[in-house]
Design an enzyme around this catalytic site. Structure first.
Site, PDB file in Angstrom:
ATOM      1  N   LYS A 136    -102.784  53.648  39.346  1.00  0.00           N
ATOM      2  CA  LYS A 136    -102.060  52.404  39.633  1.00  0.00           C
ATOM      3  C   LYS A 136    -101.838  52.254  41.136  1.00  0.00           C
ATOM      4  CE  LYS A 136     -99.833  52.665  35.113  1.00  0.00           C
ATOM      5  NZ  LYS A 136     -98.662  53.087  34.332  1.00  0.00           N
ATOM      6  N   GLN A 142     -92.681  55.335  35.009  1.00  0.00           N
ATOM      7  CA  GLN A 142     -93.765  55.820  34.148  1.00  0.00           C
ATOM      8  C   GLN A 142     -93.204  56.494  32.894  1.00  0.00           C
ATOM      9  OE1 GLN A 142     -97.118  55.323  34.657  1.00  0.00           O
ATOM     10  NE2 GLN A 142     -97.437  56.283  32.661  1.00  0.00           N
ATOM     11  N   ASP A 193     -93.713  46.135  33.920  1.00  0.00           N
ATOM     12  CA  ASP A 193     -94.223  46.650  32.640  1.00  0.00           C
ATOM     13  C   ASP A 193     -93.868  45.706  31.489  1.00  0.00           C
ATOM     14  OD1 ASP A 193     -95.868  48.836  32.472  1.00  0.00           O
ATOM     15  OD2 ASP A 193     -94.257  50.329  32.507  1.00  0.00           O
TER      16      ASP A 193
END
Ligand code: NDP
Length: 282
Positions: free
Chosen positions: A50, A94, A117
């Site tokens: 990412k 994460q 997200d």
């Protein structure tokens, strides 16, 4: 006839090209902050991907790494600081998080406008109610991939196997927004092969290597394999390769949905930056 392979790399590249054009139209530099706890090898590798991709696009990207035993309160405090920092557009923590941390509390702490997200309950609600917001990357990637290859979604019989908050549920909402008819199947679904065989578009997000056999697939169906299972030194999908004998199209693993997830995170980061600066939908 063998199924057509739907390459996620090809579509991800098209997303990046589009983002490069949009970045020229709106001269701001999106900034992404990724938080990682501990050294889980899969998380280390996803975060690296990412960060690398964000930098390649010219975003400001920073990864913050904390020890696995970081107290929940310390993580929540850090998120509050990043929420208040005008120089940060997108915040991603994460997952999975260590067991002592309540994931829900963390996801709810992130400013919904910076929630790249798309897991904050406000964004989840907007996704289901048809509003504008930031939506989860993997489901966005699945829909984007199908549209890129000209797959019509309206009125289609879609079966999704797997009902996680990360993939199955948000994907069901996105397909509904596209006017598909959606069945969400899971581990308690009865006669799963029969249910799967109804699908004109079958999406599998379970995490069981080669679960879906060719008998589960309606001839000519389009099959999207979200599964990523490490078996020895190989990455296997949830769909058995012999499905290619009956499906009309199939996403490969690796190289299908995976690259799309990263691409849609880059899209969400750009969208968050745009929304915060101009308050307009992307
Ligand atoms: P979860 O473990 O959170 O959810 C799995 C789902 O599959 C659950 O709904 C579960 O049902 C269902 N399930 C489990 N076993 C069966 C079975 N035998 N038959 C039918 N349904 C079953 O997984 P995720 O959604 O997070 O991930 C799914 C897969 O997708 C994994 O392989 C993961 O690595 C991959 N993934 C890939 C991404 C990518 O970018 N390519 C991104 C995210 C995930 P129940 O709810 O009843 O327990």
């Amino acid at each position: 006839m063998a199924a057509r392979l739907l390459s996620g790399h090809e579509v991800a590249e098209a997303v990046y090209e589009e983002l490069r054009t949009r970045l020229k139209e709106h001269p701001f530099v999106p900034s992404l902050r990724v938080i990682r706890l501990g050294e889980d090898p899969a998380s280390v590798s996803y975060v690296r991907l990412k960060d690398k991709r964000a930098r390649a696009l010219g975003y400001r990207s920073q990864v913050e790494v904390y020890p696995e035993d970081l107290p929940e309160e310390a993580l929540l405090r850090r998120i509050q600081e990043l929420n208040a920092d005008p120089g940060v557009d997108g915040i991603l923590v994460q997952l999975p998080l260590p067991r002592h941390i309540r994931t829900e509390r963390v996801l709810e702490a992130i400013d919904p406008l910076k929630d790249v997200d798309g897991f904050h309950p406000l964004n989840v609600g907007r996704l289901w109610s048809g509003g504008e917001g930031l939506f989860p990357c993997t489901p966005l990637g699945v829909v984007r991939l199908l549209k890129h290859y000209g797959v019509e979604l309206k009125g289609k019989e879609v079966v999704i196997v797997g009902r996680s908050n990360i993939v199955g549920k948000p994907l069901a909402a996105l397909f509904l927004r596209e006017d598909a008819t959606v069945t969400l199947a899971h581990s308690r679904t009865q006669n799963l092969p029969e249910v799967a065989r109804r699908a004109e578009i079958l999406v599998v997000a379970v995490g069981r290597p080669h679960l879906v056999q060719k008998e589960w697939v309606r001839p000519g169906a389009i099959v999207v394999d979200v599964g990523v299972n490490r078996v020895g030194d190989r990455l296997l999908g949830d769909v058995h390769p012999e499905v290619a004998e009956v499906a009309s199209a199939l996403t490969p693993v690796p190289g299908g949905v995976g690259p799309m997830t990263v691409a849609m995170l880059m899209y969400n980061t750009w969208k968050a930056a745009l929304l915060r600066r101009h308050g307009v939908p992307a």
